[in-house]
Design an enzyme around this catalytic site. Sequence first.
Site, PDB file in Angstrom:
ATOM      1  N   SER A 150      34.037  39.105  44.425  1.00 40.20           N
ATOM      2  CA  SER A 150      32.872  38.464  45.033  1.00 40.20           C
ATOM      3  C   SER A 150      32.614  37.057  44.516  1.00 40.20           C
ATOM      4  O   SER A 150      31.848  36.303  45.139  1.00 40.20           O
ATOM      5  CB  SER A 150      31.615  39.316  44.809  1.00 40.20           C
ATOM      6  OG  SER A 150      31.381  39.504  43.423  1.00 40.20           O
ATOM      7  N   GLY A 169      34.141  33.654  41.614  1.00 43.71           N
ATOM      8  CA  GLY A 169      35.082  33.150  40.632  1.00 43.71           C
ATOM      9  C   GLY A 169      34.376  32.165  39.723  1.00 43.71           C
ATOM     10  O   GLY A 169      33.296  31.659  40.057  1.00 43.71           O
ATOM     11  N   ALA A 202      44.261  42.770  41.495  1.00 44.30           N
ATOM     12  CA  ALA A 202      45.683  43.127  41.601  1.00 44.30           C
ATOM     13  C   ALA A 202      46.118  43.327  43.053  1.00 44.30           C
ATOM     14  O   ALA A 202      45.352  43.102  43.990  1.00 44.30           O
ATOM     15  CB  ALA A 202      45.945  44.398  40.799  1.00 44.30           C
ATOM     16  N   ASP A 257      43.159  41.092  36.230  1.00 40.94           N
ATOM     17  CA  ASP A 257      41.895  40.935  35.506  1.00 40.94           C
ATOM     18  C   ASP A 257      41.599  42.097  34.558  1.00 40.94           C
ATOM     19  O   ASP A 257      41.056  41.889  33.463  1.00 40.94           O
ATOM     20  CB  ASP A 257      40.728  40.693  36.468  1.00 40.94           C
ATOM     21  CG  ASP A 257      40.636  41.697  37.607  1.00 40.94           C
ATOM     22  OD1 ASP A 257      41.330  42.723  37.586  1.00 40.94           O
ATOM     23  OD2 ASP A 257      39.844  41.434  38.545  1.00 40.94           O
ATOM     24  N   THR A 309      33.345  45.452  40.159  1.00 40.06           N
ATOM     25  CA  THR A 309      33.496  45.958  41.524  1.00 40.06           C
ATOM     26  C   THR A 309      34.250  47.282  41.507  1.00 40.06           C
ATOM     27  O   THR A 309      33.929  48.217  42.231  1.00 40.06           O
ATOM     28  CB  THR A 309      34.245  44.929  42.394  1.00 40.06           C
ATOM     29  OG1 THR A 309      33.493  43.715  42.407  1.00 40.06           O
ATOM     30  CG2 THR A 309      34.414  45.432  43.805  1.00 40.06           C
ATOM     31  N   ASN A 340      41.643  54.366  38.386  1.00 38.80           N
ATOM     32  CA  ASN A 340      40.900  53.399  39.181  1.00 38.80           C
ATOM     33  C   ASN A 340      39.785  54.139  39.925  1.00 38.80           C
ATOM     34  O   ASN A 340      40.067  55.026  40.734  1.00 38.80           O
ATOM     35  CB  ASN A 340      41.853  52.732  40.171  1.00 38.80           C
ATOM     36  CG  ASN A 340      41.449  51.324  40.511  1.00 38.80           C
ATOM     37  OD1 ASN A 340      40.533  50.778  39.924  1.00 38.80           O
ATOM     38  ND2 ASN A 340      42.118  50.734  41.476  1.00 38.80           N
ATOM     39  N   GLN A 368      26.917  47.154  45.341  1.00 31.46           N
ATOM     40  CA  GLN A 368      26.988  45.823  45.944  1.00 31.46           C
ATOM     41  C   GLN A 368      26.812  45.914  47.462  1.00 31.46           C
ATOM     42  O   GLN A 368      26.096  45.113  48.083  1.00 31.46           O
ATOM     43  CB  GLN A 368      28.324  45.152  45.605  1.00 31.46           C
ATOM     44  CG  GLN A 368      28.473  44.772  44.141  1.00 31.46           C
ATOM     45  CD  GLN A 368      29.909  44.427  43.773  1.00 31.46           C
ATOM     46  OE1 GLN A 368      30.806  44.437  44.620  1.00 31.46           O
ATOM     47  NE2 GLN A 368      30.148  44.144  42.502  1.00 31.46           N
ATOM     48  N   GLY A 415      30.935  42.898  33.557  1.00 29.61           N
ATOM     49  CA  GLY A 415      29.593  42.682  34.096  1.00 29.61           C
ATOM     50  C   GLY A 415      28.775  43.948  34.227  1.00 29.61           C
ATOM     51  O   GLY A 415      27.550  43.930  34.045  1.00 29.61           O
TER      52      GLY A 415
END
Length: 472
Positions: free
Chosen positions: A13, A15, A80, A238, A259, A296, A304, A403
């Site tokens: 969402s 950068g 990714a 990331d 996210t 994952n 969100q 976050g």
Amino acid sequence: MIKYSIAVDIGASSGRLILGYLENNEMQLKEIHRFENKIVQKGESFCWEVDKLFQEIINGLKKCNEMGIKPDSIGIDTWAVDFVLLDENDQPLTHAVSYRDPRTDGMMEEVFELFSKERLYLETGIQFQKFNTIYQLYSLKKSQPEILEKAKSFLMIPDYLNFLLTGKKANEYTNATSTQLVNAFTKKWDHQILNVLGINKEMFQEIHMPKTSLGNLSSEIVSEIGFDMDVILPATHDTGSAVLSVPEQDDSIYISSGTWSLMGVENYFPICITKALDYNFTNEGGMDYQYRFLKNIMGLWMIQEVKRNYLDEYTFAELVDLAREAKDYKAIVNVNEDCFLKPDNMIQEIMNSCVQTGQPIPSTPGEVAKCVFDSLAACYQTAVEEIEEIFEKSFSKINVIGGGCQNELLNQLIADVTHKEVYAGPVEATAIGNIVAQLISLGEMNGIKEARSIIKNSFEVKKYMPTTTVTN
């Protein structure tokens, strides 16, 4: 003399460019530039606007120059699996299609007819998700075979951005492993899988490890921003960067919370056993050839989307407060269901799931938010049980980084349902891990162990204890 590094950290969402350096043996961070990132529809495909992302990187570097800051190095990390294909003239052959695009529907099952699920897991150790690169490429082979025939270079999103900065092509290891096309044991592209699927192996680049220098910026970029610097590969995935910032490793499970929620442990070898396959754990590459054994999980994407569906009437903090007020509401949905991947309306999908499972339907924003947070915590609890079963040991604590670690309600829920100590922080985990790889490459740190000691002393970490009475 202090050396300065720039972490370019791009998520689903947004950068940002963050400046990092060591001062008095503590890491200092300064945000230089922040920008939006979003999926847009181009034709029939959902895509990333990678050229806009690159321009924002340039904008941020120009800001550095205006501030009188000339960093020694830069490193880029993103999500990714997604990629760009270049032709013989180094021009993109397609838009950068997002993993949330439905083009991979049914592709995983078709690949299994050519290369069995069990064998694919034994070779790669990677979790089965319908949007993995392998299924994106197979979809292209079926729908647009002429694209793959013309493709001369395969670059993942951060690889492509590095190419635009330097003119040099390289595939970075941690992100390459997410494709489900890298052999977990040789750590190279698995030509056997590529041959069976009929995918041209010549378009893949040599795989390079984090801390590798790609050299200086191209002369065109230097002219545009006003200075030169070294382009160094961090863990360009990331999560690979984020995990480097976990300050406590002994007897600990981590959750990289954003996210997506990536939950697992660090390991020195891949675990490709049947039980890991059954529980759908992945063995993604890490720095220094460590493995991130993790699962994952859908993550804060759900809240969100809930916020968006309420037309941004509520902030995230307000949704957390409303969830606290809805303490009597209880319902759990399976956050990893495909229906939550990219629904037209997340709230409606949550309600539908509650109907299908015979649970109370959330009727207020607070109840919807509470359902999301309770469901995430329940999914984390299941993952903890699976990890402990596979490793045949109990872990005493959970480190939440990124976050999402600012969500105090969710942190307490995790402590309560897992009966473990929860440590929340650092918040800027991905940028910190990105900078760590650069500073090690520049000789400012001796390695991961020293970096984690510095991180522990540099950033706040909050502790949450399980309450006596487990609540949902």
